[in-house]
Motif scaffolding. Structure first.
Motif, PDB file in Angstrom:
ATOM      1  N   SER A   7      -1.286   1.680  -1.544  1.00  0.00           N
ATOM      2  CA  SER A   7       0.096   1.862  -2.200  1.00  0.00           C
ATOM      3  C   SER A   7       0.429   0.454  -1.388  1.00  0.00           C
ATOM      4  CB  SER A   7       0.508   2.746  -1.965  1.00  0.00           C
ATOM      5  OG  SER A   7       2.329   2.318  -2.162  1.00  0.00           O
ATOM      6  N   VAL A  12       3.700   6.215   1.390  1.00  0.00           N
ATOM      7  CA  VAL A  12       2.858   6.586  -0.191  1.00  0.00           C
ATOM      8  C   VAL A  12       1.607   6.091  -0.735  1.00  0.00           C
ATOM      9  CG1 VAL A  12       2.779   5.733  -3.096  1.00  0.00           C
ATOM     10  CG2 VAL A  12       5.282   6.330  -1.751  1.00  0.00           C
ATOM     11  N   THR A  13       0.651   7.613  -0.768  1.00  0.00           N
ATOM     12  CA  THR A  13      -1.016   6.895  -1.237  1.00  0.00           C
ATOM     13  C   THR A  13      -1.011   7.932  -2.437  1.00  0.00           C
ATOM     14  OG1 THR A  13      -0.956   9.613  -0.352  1.00  0.00           O
ATOM     15  CG2 THR A  13      -0.918   7.855   1.821  1.00  0.00           C
ATOM     16  N   PHE A  14      -2.187   7.262  -2.723  1.00  0.00           N
ATOM     17  CA  PHE A  14      -2.852   7.735  -3.683  1.00  0.00           C
ATOM     18  C   PHE A  14      -4.368   8.861  -4.171  1.00  0.00           C
ATOM     19  CE2 PHE A  14      -5.437   7.362  -8.178  1.00  0.00           C
ATOM     20  CZ  PHE A  14      -4.268   7.505  -8.574  1.00  0.00           C
ATOM     21  N   TRP A  21       0.523   9.357  -7.571  1.00  0.00           N
ATOM     22  CA  TRP A  21       1.165   9.132  -6.055  1.00  0.00           C
ATOM     23  C   TRP A  21       1.801  10.346  -5.970  1.00  0.00           C
ATOM     24  CZ3 TRP A  21      -0.579   4.022  -4.964  1.00  0.00           C
ATOM     25  CH2 TRP A  21      -1.253   3.209  -5.845  1.00  0.00           C
ATOM     26  N   GLU A  40       3.332   4.831  -8.107  1.00  0.00           N
ATOM     27  CA  GLU A  40       3.882   4.598  -7.613  1.00  0.00           C
ATOM     28  C   GLU A  40       5.013   3.725  -7.029  1.00  0.00           C
ATOM     29  OE1 GLU A  40       1.440   0.834  -4.473  1.00  0.00           O
ATOM     30  OE2 GLU A  40       1.620   0.667  -6.684  1.00  0.00           O
TER      31      GLU A  40
END
Length: 100
Positions: A7, A12-14, A21, A40
Motif C-alpha cells: 500500500s 494498510v497492507t494487502f 486490503w 486501498e
C-alpha cells in the motif's frame, strides 16, 4: 518507489490470500485489525480515523507532518469507528516504503 502489492498508505497492507486490503493499528503495544476492505483508499481512511480516535489529533497531525518532511501478531479486537469523523488517508513516508 512502492513495492508491488504494498500500500501507499500507512497502516494498510494487502492480503493476497483474501484479495482484500487490511487496515491495522498498534494500540498499547498490540497490533489491532481495524477491518478488511475491497479498496486501498477505504482501508486508509479507516486507519486515519483509528489514529484520530485512539491517538488523538496530535498524532494524526504528526503523521501527516512526518510524511510532508519525508516526501524527498494480530489480536481479535474490534475497532469501533462509528463516532469518528472521516479523515484523510496518511501516505507512507519515504523512510517507511519498502523498496522492491
Amino acid at each position: 518507489r512502492i513495492k508491488e502489492g504494498a500500500s501507499k498508505y500507512t497502516g494498510v497492507t494487502f492480503n493476497t490470500r483474501t484479495n482484500k486490503w487490511l487496515a491495522k493499528i498498534r494500540i498499547e503495544g498490540k497490533q489491532r485489525q481495524i477491518g478488511s476492505y475491497e479498496n486501498e483508499e477505504a482501508a486508509a481512511v479507516d486507519y486515519a480515523r483509528a489514529v484520530f480516535k485512539y491517538k488523538g489529533q496530535g498524532a494524526l497531525d504528526n503523521a501527516r507532518e512526518q510524511r510532508a518532511r519525508d516526501t524527498s501478531m494480530v489480536d481479535a479486537f474490534a475497532i469501533d469507528l462509528t463516532d469518528v469523523p472521516p479523515q484523510s488517508p496518511i501516505p507512507k513516508s519515504a523512510g517507511h516504503v519498502k523498496e522492491g
